[in-house]
Design a protein around this motif. Structure first.
Motif, PDB file in Angstrom:
ATOM      1  N   LEU A   9      30.980  -2.545   1.152  1.00  0.00           N
ATOM      2  CA  LEU A   9      32.202  -2.402   0.362  1.00  0.00           C
ATOM      3  C   LEU A   9      33.138  -1.376   1.004  1.00  0.00           C
ATOM      4  CD1 LEU A   9      33.440  -3.390  -2.304  1.00  0.00           C
ATOM      5  CD2 LEU A   9      32.376  -1.441  -3.409  1.00  0.00           C
ATOM      6  N   ALA A  10      32.576  -0.266   1.477  1.00  0.00           N
ATOM      7  CA  ALA A  10      33.402   0.783   2.079  1.00  0.00           C
ATOM      8  C   ALA A  10      33.998   0.348   3.412  1.00  0.00           C
ATOM      9  CB  ALA A  10      32.577   2.052   2.266  1.00  0.00           C
ATOM     10  N   LEU A  11      33.333  -0.536   4.138  1.00  0.00           N
ATOM     11  CA  LEU A  11      33.874  -1.031   5.403  1.00  0.00           C
ATOM     12  C   LEU A  11      34.689  -2.307   5.207  1.00  0.00           C
ATOM     13  CD1 LEU A  11      30.803  -0.530   7.746  1.00  0.00           C
ATOM     14  CD2 LEU A  11      32.824   0.904   7.559  1.00  0.00           C
ATOM     15  N   GLY A  12      34.249  -3.151   4.288  1.00  0.00           N
ATOM     16  CA  GLY A  12      34.910  -4.439   4.079  1.00  0.00           C
ATOM     17  C   GLY A  12      36.250  -4.323   3.383  1.00  0.00           C
ATOM     18  N   TYR A  13      36.365  -3.408   2.427  1.00  0.00           N
ATOM     19  CA  TYR A  13      37.628  -3.292   1.698  1.00  0.00           C
ATOM     20  C   TYR A  13      38.777  -2.821   2.590  1.00  0.00           C
ATOM     21  CZ  TYR A  13      40.839  -2.896  -2.120  1.00  0.00           C
ATOM     22  OH  TYR A  13      41.926  -3.078  -2.930  1.00  0.00           O
ATOM     23  N   PRO A  14      38.570  -1.825   3.464  1.00  0.00           N
ATOM     24  CA  PRO A  14      39.667  -1.483   4.387  1.00  0.00           C
ATOM     25  C   PRO A  14      40.043  -2.640   5.323  1.00  0.00           C
ATOM     26  CG  PRO A  14      38.139   0.332   4.262  1.00  0.00           C
ATOM     27  CD  PRO A  14      37.513  -0.809   3.521  1.00  0.00           C
ATOM     28  N   LEU A  15      39.059  -3.427   5.745  1.00  0.00           N
ATOM     29  CA  LEU A  15      39.374  -4.600   6.563  1.00  0.00           C
ATOM     30  C   LEU A  15      40.207  -5.610   5.775  1.00  0.00           C
ATOM     31  CD1 LEU A  15      36.036  -5.166   8.493  1.00  0.00           C
ATOM     32  CD2 LEU A  15      38.240  -4.493   9.448  1.00  0.00           C
ATOM     33  N   LEU A  16      39.848  -5.794   4.512  1.00  0.00           N
ATOM     34  CA  LEU A  16      40.626  -6.681   3.647  1.00  0.00           C
ATOM     35  C   LEU A  16      42.042  -6.139   3.454  1.00  0.00           C
ATOM     36  CD1 LEU A  16      40.636  -9.168   1.744  1.00  0.00           C
ATOM     37  CD2 LEU A  16      39.917  -7.616  -0.066  1.00  0.00           C
ATOM     38  N   ALA A  17      42.162  -4.831   3.286  1.00  0.00           N
ATOM     39  CA  ALA A  17      43.487  -4.218   3.126  1.00  0.00           C
ATOM     40  C   ALA A  17      44.325  -4.411   4.382  1.00  0.00           C
ATOM     41  CB  ALA A  17      43.340  -2.735   2.799  1.00  0.00           C
TER      42      ALA A  17
END
Length: 111
Positions: A9-17
Motif C-alpha cells: 500500500l505504501a509503495l503502490g499508492y504513490p505509484l497510483l498517484a
C-alpha cells in the motif's frame, strides 16, 4: 503478511498517484490535494505499523521517493487545474464517502 500488505500500500499508492497525475485523471486541485494527502497518510501508517526488524527500512524510503516524485508532478499539473471543477457534486460526495469507508476498513483490518 500484514507487513507485506502495508508496504504494498505504501509503495503502490504513490505509484497510483504518479499515474493519475501524469495521465491527467484528476478533475481539479481538490482531487490533487486529496491524492497527495492520502499518500502521506499511507506512508506514515506504514512507518508506524510495520515491523522494521523483519523488513528493510529502505523499502519505506522508496515509497517516500515515489511520493516526492508525485508531489513534483503535482506542481507541474497544478496550474492547469481549477480549484473545484466537478460539474457533478453528488459524484464527488460519493467518491469521498467510498474512500473514507475503504480507509476505515484498511485501518480496522491492519491495526
Amino acid at each position: 503478511m500484514r507487513n507485506v500488505f502495508v508496504l504494498a500500500l505504501a509503495l503502490g499508492y504513490p505509484l497510483l498517484a504518479i499515474w493519475q497525475i501524469q495521465a491527467r485523471k484528476l478533475r481539479d486541485r481538490l482531487d490533487l490535494l486529496i491524492v497527495l494527502a492520502a499518500g502521506v497518510l499511507f506512508l506514515l501508517f506504514a512507518r508506524a505499523t510495520t515491523d522494521w526488524q523483519a523488513v528493510p527500512p529502505w523499502i519505506w524510503l522508496i515509497g517516500l521517493v515515489l511520493l516526492a516524485v508525485a508531489t513534483a508532478l503535482a506542481g507541474w499539473a497544478w496550474p492547469a487545474l481549477r480549484w473545484i471543477g466537478s460539474g457533478r457534486p453528488r459524484l464527488r460526495t460519493t467518491s469521498v464517502a467510498v474512500q473514507l469507508v475503504i480507509a476505515a476498513v484498511l485501518v480496522a483490518v491492519l491495526v
